[in-house]
Design a protein around this motif. Sequence first.
Motif, PDB file in Angstrom:
ATOM      1  N   SER A 328       0.859  -1.173   0.000  1.00 13.83           N
ATOM      2  CA  SER A 328       0.000   0.000   0.000  1.00 13.83           C
ATOM      3  C   SER A 328       0.899   1.227   0.000  1.00 13.83           C
ATOM      4  O   SER A 328       2.132   1.127  -0.127  1.00 13.83           O
ATOM      5  N   TYR A 329       0.290   2.367   0.178  1.00 16.34           N
ATOM      6  CA  TYR A 329       1.020   3.628   0.227  1.00 16.34           C
ATOM      7  C   TYR A 329       1.610   3.877   1.615  1.00 16.34           C
ATOM      8  O   TYR A 329       2.196   4.914   1.881  1.00 16.34           O
ATOM      9  N   VAL A 333       4.171   7.055   3.343  1.00 18.40           N
ATOM     10  CA  VAL A 333       3.729   7.927   4.428  1.00 18.40           C
ATOM     11  C   VAL A 333       4.576   7.696   5.678  1.00 18.40           C
ATOM     12  O   VAL A 333       4.885   8.642   6.413  1.00 18.40           O
ATOM     13  N   HIS A 404      -2.869  12.417   3.724  1.00 22.98           N
ATOM     14  CA  HIS A 404      -2.654  10.980   3.482  1.00 22.98           C
ATOM     15  C   HIS A 404      -3.388  10.159   4.544  1.00 22.98           C
ATOM     16  O   HIS A 404      -2.790   9.438   5.327  1.00 22.98           O
ATOM     17  N   PRO A 407      -3.291   5.447   4.895  1.00 22.24           N
ATOM     18  CA  PRO A 407      -2.730   4.902   3.644  1.00 22.24           C
ATOM     19  C   PRO A 407      -2.701   3.382   3.596  1.00 22.24           C
ATOM     20  O   PRO A 407      -2.586   2.807   2.510  1.00 22.24           O
ATOM     21  N   ASP A 410      -5.225   1.837   1.162  1.00 16.65           N
ATOM     22  CA  ASP A 410      -5.202   2.172  -0.265  1.00 16.65           C
ATOM     23  C   ASP A 410      -5.003   0.941  -1.125  1.00 16.65           C
ATOM     24  O   ASP A 410      -4.376  -0.017  -0.701  1.00 16.65           O
TER      25      ASP A 410
END
Length: 410
Positions: A328-329, A333, A404, A407, A410
């Motif tokens: 994921s993101y 982050v 964000h 995250p 995501d």
Amino acid sequence: MALTTSSAVPTFLCSNRKSARLSLTCSPWRPRSWSRNSSASMLVTAKHGQRNAIQYKNLGDSDLRISEITMGTMTFGEQNTEKEAHDMLNYAFEHGINILDTAEAYPVPVKKETQGRTDLYIGSWLKSQSRDKVIIATKVCGYSERSGYLRENSKVLRVDAANIRESVEKSLKRLNTDYIDLMQIHWPDRYVPLFGEFIFDPAKWRSSVPFMEQLKGFQELIDEGKVRYIGVSNETSYGVMEFVHAARIGGLPKIVSIQNCYNLLTRCRFEVDLVEICHPNNCNIGLLAFSPLGGGILSGKYLDAHSEAAKKGRLNLFPGYMERYTKSYAKEVTAMYVELAKKHGLTPVQLALGFARDRPFVTSSIIGATSIEQLEEDIGAFLTTERPLSPEVMQEINSVFKGHKDPAID
């Protein structure tokens, strides 16, 4: 000291059964703010580097006064030997922690070959402890079609009276104790999106054990002195309110705690509406925040995939485990938070644990470790990091968050 579970129920448990049911409605009759009017839990201002004592708070409506750090144990029996488990428990309790968290399914990853080993390690450690100085929180599994080996004659696990009783009886035996301080439902009996899932899929709805029936199952064990208080885990706003409502109309035990994931990368699910429900002026349910380091990712160790720390970390040791943080993101982050910590003279661990520590709705953060060194760093983050984190740090945390949000989904 050992307590009997014969027909003569221990005196303190008799009185606690009453207090466990006193607040069967949400609690307008006992107004409180998040910061309790108690010297042990009042706000303490300290600069970074100064060492402070661990703080203690009551867990919801219970009389369990627990440390702001809970010792997580799910690595015991998989990543940690019995001796290592004992050494870490000794260290934790010598440094002011008074509550440990386990589960019938531990260690993690969950598998038949090792199931229950965590409890056995805790049980052997308890032989040398004063039982009344240790608060034990454990969990009964929710609905599962894959973990039938936990029961004698069930292929599917449910949260009904029979499953609850068998879980408690076996946990008591493994833990070498006569009572459990906090018995939690590990995840709901009904369908809810869990462990990385975020969106409710109506097509997966299924009938479930009624909330009142679940509470009646716990009631029997409370009456027998085998359980003091009950709580939930991985629960939603709907579930919390249904449990509170069922307790109120049925004269049954009220849940006093919720154990949900909460950290810098996973905030929305709790902050959007559970925080309102759990507020002391509403339902007064204490949050035991698990994964305050996001499975270790917020320590920053996974940013360099080739580092020794990353290779030894469970996100790499167990393929597929907590992929919500690795696929994921979340890494990107996390890097922002690592830089933020560095800018303010903090380690990533100090930033992440200081954030969870200072949230007014967090009663206790559950920390896990696989070594004394990790445990020392985690406890130190609570005790030496500026309390509370400065307005400047919080402003920058919220700036990252606004851009964000969560995250890991995501």
